[in-house]
Design an enzyme around this catalytic site. Structure first.
Site, PDB file in Angstrom:
ATOM      1  CE1 TYR A  33       3.564   5.232   0.658  1.00 52.03           C
ATOM      2  CE2 TYR A  33       4.860   3.796  -0.750  1.00 52.03           C
ATOM      3  CZ  TYR A  33       3.819   4.689  -0.591  1.00 52.03           C
ATOM      4  OH  TYR A  33       3.026   5.040  -1.659  1.00 52.03           O
ATOM      5  NE  ARG A  52      -1.216  -1.164   2.014  1.00 56.43           N
ATOM      6  CZ  ARG A  52      -1.897  -0.109   1.548  1.00 56.43           C
ATOM      7  NH1 ARG A  52      -2.728  -0.242   0.533  1.00 56.43           N
ATOM      8  NH2 ARG A  52      -1.757   1.078   2.113  1.00 56.43           N
ATOM      9  CE  LYS A 151       1.178   2.700   0.863  1.00 56.13           C
ATOM     10  NZ  LYS A 151       0.494   3.206  -0.342  1.00 56.13           N
ATOM     11  CD  GLU A 183      -2.444   0.863  -8.630  1.00 51.73           C
ATOM     12  OE1 GLU A 183      -3.078   0.670  -7.583  1.00 51.73           O
ATOM     13  OE2 GLU A 183      -1.311   0.403  -8.818  1.00 51.73           O
ATOM     14  CG  LEU A 207      -1.387  -0.489  -2.818  1.00 50.57           C
ATOM     15  CD1 LEU A 207      -0.092  -1.231  -2.491  1.00 50.57           C
ATOM     16  CD2 LEU A 207      -1.296   0.957  -2.362  1.00 50.57           C
TER      17      LEU A 207
END
Length: 287
Positions: A33, A52, A151, A183, A207
């Protein structure tokens, strides 16, 4: 007002949208996504999100079902149809529905990817009250799979992390692995010490944030010193400032980590300046 959403080539009222119960995104989290912010009715950092998306699809051997022009046209159509001034557009591509459940990937020649997009109206997105007060985070163990750079829709543990933070009376959680912060649950983590901006380097561990990349460019253009390396929770607690970056939060100051105030306990000047620069530059470049 009922939203208009996009499902496999059709624009539909949200209550008429359907995806097969055999879709692998539903059964296997076999999907990726992206979320693109909208400011002033225009798309923020869209080329980065599209790049991405392609990277994530390639990593999972999912065919990209649309061209760049098609993706842009759909995003713009949804902004128009839903009268979005400030908000977000969520897109998801799954491997599709082979008609039954099986661990093995279906034949891509006979099983087309499933494409879903919808909007979220967020008036005042760029003028979030939290940006003026900052957020508080807790630390939790990072027990996710090893390919966080893809992702995917495997978001259960990040969701659990946000609920852990909420239960602790805080706003979010930073994930820690081997003693260092990887993160946030849905964002990249940063600290500032002695005028130096520090954030973890790119790898499979985090990410590859689109906003992260833009903020690094903004910092370089403003001649700010940046160091890409892991940092610990103790370092964060002793930092002058801290912040997170994401497509929806932009640059958001962090004022407390595990109950310890960061710096003055208020949003710091560097984070606030980066937020200002980022929003100014991205509004100019929006499409």
């Amino acid at each position: 007002m009922t939203r208009t959403v996009y499902v496999n080539g059709d624009y539909l009222p949200e209550d008429e949208a359907k995806v097969s119960i055999f879709d692998r995104g539903f059964l296997m989290a076999d999907a990726v996504y992206e979320v693109t912010s909208v400011l002033g009715g225009k798309l923020i950092d869209f080329p980065g999100h599209l790049a991405r998306l392609q990277r994530s699809l390639d990593a999972l051997d999912i065919r990209n079902p649309l061209s760049e022009d098609d993706w842009l046209a759909i995003h713009r159509a949804l902004v128009e149809k839903n009268a979005i001034d400030e908000g977000m557009i969520y897109l998801q591509v799954s491997r599709g529905s082979p008609g039954d459940r099986d661990f093995s990937f279906p034949d891509p020649e006979t099983c087309a990817p499933t494409v879903v997009l919808f909007t979220q109206s967020k008036p005042g997105l760029a003028d979030s009250p939290q940006a003026k007060t900052g957020i508080r985070v807790i630390s939790i163990e990072d027990i996710r799979w090893g390919r966080r750079d893809i992702k995917t829709v495997q978001l259960l543990y990040p969701s659990m992390g946000k609920m852990m933070a909420k239960k602790a009376g805080c706003d979010d959680a930073w994930l820690v692995e081997d003693g260092a912060v990887t993160e946030g649950t849905s964002n990249n983590a940063w600290i500032i010490k002695g005028g130096k901006i520090i954030t973890r380097q790119l790898s499979n561990d985090i990410l590859h944030g689109i906003t992260r990349a833009s903020v690094l460019r903004c910092a370089a253009e403003a001649q700010m010193e940046v160091e890409e390396r892991p940092f610990t929770i103790a370092e964060a607690q002793e930092a002058d400032e801290a912040f997170i970056t994401s497509a929806s939060a932009f640059v958001m100051p962090v004022v407390e980590v595990d109950g310890v105030a960061v710096g003055s306990g208020k949003p710091g000047p560097v984070a606030m300046r980066l937020r200002e620069i980022y929003l100014e530059e991205k509004r100019k470049a929006a499409i």
